[in-house]
Design a protein around this motif. Structure first.
Motif, short mmCIF file in Angstrom:
data_model
loop_
_atom_site.label_atom_id
_atom_site.label_comp_id
_atom_site.label_asym_id
_atom_site.label_seq_id
_atom_site.Cartn_x
_atom_site.Cartn_y
_atom_site.Cartn_z
N LEU A 150 -67.29 92.38 24.46
CA LEU A 150 -66.63 91.59 23.42
C LEU A 150 -67.51 91.69 22.18
CD1 LEU A 150 -64.68 88.42 23.60
CD2 LEU A 150 -66.48 88.56 21.91
N ALA A 151 -66.93 92.13 21.08
CA ALA A 151 -67.72 92.39 19.88
C ALA A 151 -66.86 92.20 18.62
CB ALA A 151 -68.26 93.83 19.91
N ARG A 152 -67.55 92.29 17.50
CA ARG A 152 -66.87 92.25 16.19
C ARG A 152 -66.07 90.97 15.99
NH1 ARG A 152 -69.71 96.67 17.15
NH2 ARG A 152 -68.98 98.64 16.29
N LEU A 153 -66.56 89.87 16.58
CA LEU A 153 -65.87 88.58 16.41
C LEU A 153 -66.35 87.93 15.13
CD1 LEU A 153 -64.11 86.19 17.38
CD2 LEU A 153 -66.14 85.36 18.59
N PHE A 154 -65.42 87.63 14.24
CA PHE A 154 -65.76 86.87 13.05
C PHE A 154 -64.52 86.13 12.55
CE2 PHE A 154 -64.92 91.26 11.78
CZ PHE A 154 -63.97 91.14 10.80
N VAL A 155 -64.77 84.98 11.93
CA VAL A 155 -63.72 84.15 11.34
C VAL A 155 -64.24 83.68 10.00
CG1 VAL A 155 -62.35 82.04 11.58
CG2 VAL A 155 -62.89 83.41 13.61
N VAL A 156 -63.44 83.83 8.94
CA VAL A 156 -63.86 83.38 7.62
C VAL A 156 -63.99 81.86 7.60
CG1 VAL A 156 -62.86 85.39 6.42
CG2 VAL A 156 -61.51 83.30 6.68
N ARG A 157 -64.85 81.37 6.77
CA ARG A 157 -65.18 79.94 6.75
C ARG A 157 -63.95 79.04 6.60
NH1 ARG A 157 -70.52 77.31 5.02
NH2 ARG A 157 -71.06 79.25 6.00
N ARG A 158 -63.02 79.39 5.73
CA ARG A 158 -61.87 78.50 5.48
C ARG A 158 -60.92 78.41 6.67
NH1 ARG A 158 -61.43 82.99 2.89
NH2 ARG A 158 -59.61 84.32 3.01
N ALA A 159 -61.08 79.31 7.66
CA ALA A 159 -60.20 79.28 8.83
C ALA A 159 -60.91 78.68 10.05
CB ALA A 159 -59.71 80.69 9.15
N ARG A 160 -62.10 78.18 9.86
CA ARG A 160 -62.85 77.63 11.00
C ARG A 160 -62.39 76.21 11.31
NH1 ARG A 160 -68.65 80.10 9.23
NH2 ARG A 160 -67.93 82.25 9.25
N ASN A 161 -62.81 75.72 12.45
CA ASN A 161 -62.44 74.39 12.95
C ASN A 161 -60.94 74.28 13.19
OD1 ASN A 161 -65.14 73.44 12.92
ND2 ASN A 161 -64.97 73.18 10.70
N GLN A 162 -60.32 75.42 13.47
CA GLN A 162 -58.89 75.45 13.80
C GLN A 162 -58.66 76.24 15.09
OE1 GLN A 162 -56.62 76.76 10.33
NE2 GLN A 162 -58.31 76.07 9.04
#
Length: 179
Positions: A91-103
């Motif tokens: 499992l790799a390349r996981l990222f989420v932009v800040r404005r979409a976090r906590n969702q």
């Protein structure tokens, strides 16, 4: 933020995924590699499958399952379990932009990759740098098992301590991780 959809990565997603990757690197210092050439990093020949999170027509997250390529987590799990590397995915390349976090976007991306691993008889492993505490909390919460510590190597001889994890939920032929 409008409803976020998790869907398979399409070639036309590359510019948006590369922009999201660059954004996450600027805010979090993650990832430590791949930012100079995001298109190559995201679409490496080692990618078995990948998905994006899309909200309001914009890519806000990404995850991939990769073929093993010398990762410490792969070696550690293969040694501990006796499982052949052909039955391991990274499992790799996981990222989420800040404005979409906590969702729960990151969680949904990880669960999508985990389901792929189960369907394709690949036990997923990963390493997460000890500095990435939010990611560590996510994997712990999702029941990933700590398999050990390793050095995450990147760049020109750089390294940082990382925790190696193994996904929960195995096929009968796949041994369970030890804690």
């Amino acid at each position: 933020m409008e409803r976020t959809v998790i869907r398979p990565f399409e070639h036309t997603d590359l510019p948006g995924a590369a922009a999201a990757l660059t954004d996450v690197h600027a805010t979090d210092g993650y990832p430590v590699e791949g930012v100079a050439r995001p298109a190559e990093w995201l679409r490496s020949d080692d990618v078995l499958a990948s998905w994006v999170a899309e909200a309001e027509g914009e890519i806000v997250g990404h995850v991939a399952v990769m073929r093993p390529n010398g990762e410490a987590a792969v070696s550690l799990w293969a040694e501990q379990s006796g499982v052949d590397e052909r039955h391991i995915g990274v499992l790799a390349r996981l990222f989420v932009v800040r404005r979409a976090r906590n969702q729960a976007v990151g969680e949904r991306l990880v669960r999508t990759a985990m389901a792929y691993g189960l369907r394709h008889n690949r036990r997923l492993v990963l390493d997460v740098m000890v500095k990435d505490t939010a990611a560590i909390r996510l994997y712990d919460r999702l029941g990933w098992l700590r398999a050990g510590l390793a050095a995450h190597r990147y760049g020109a001889g750089q390294q940082i301590e990382a925790i190696c994890y193994v996904a929960p939920g195995a096929h009968p032929a796949m041994p369970s991780a030890t804690q």
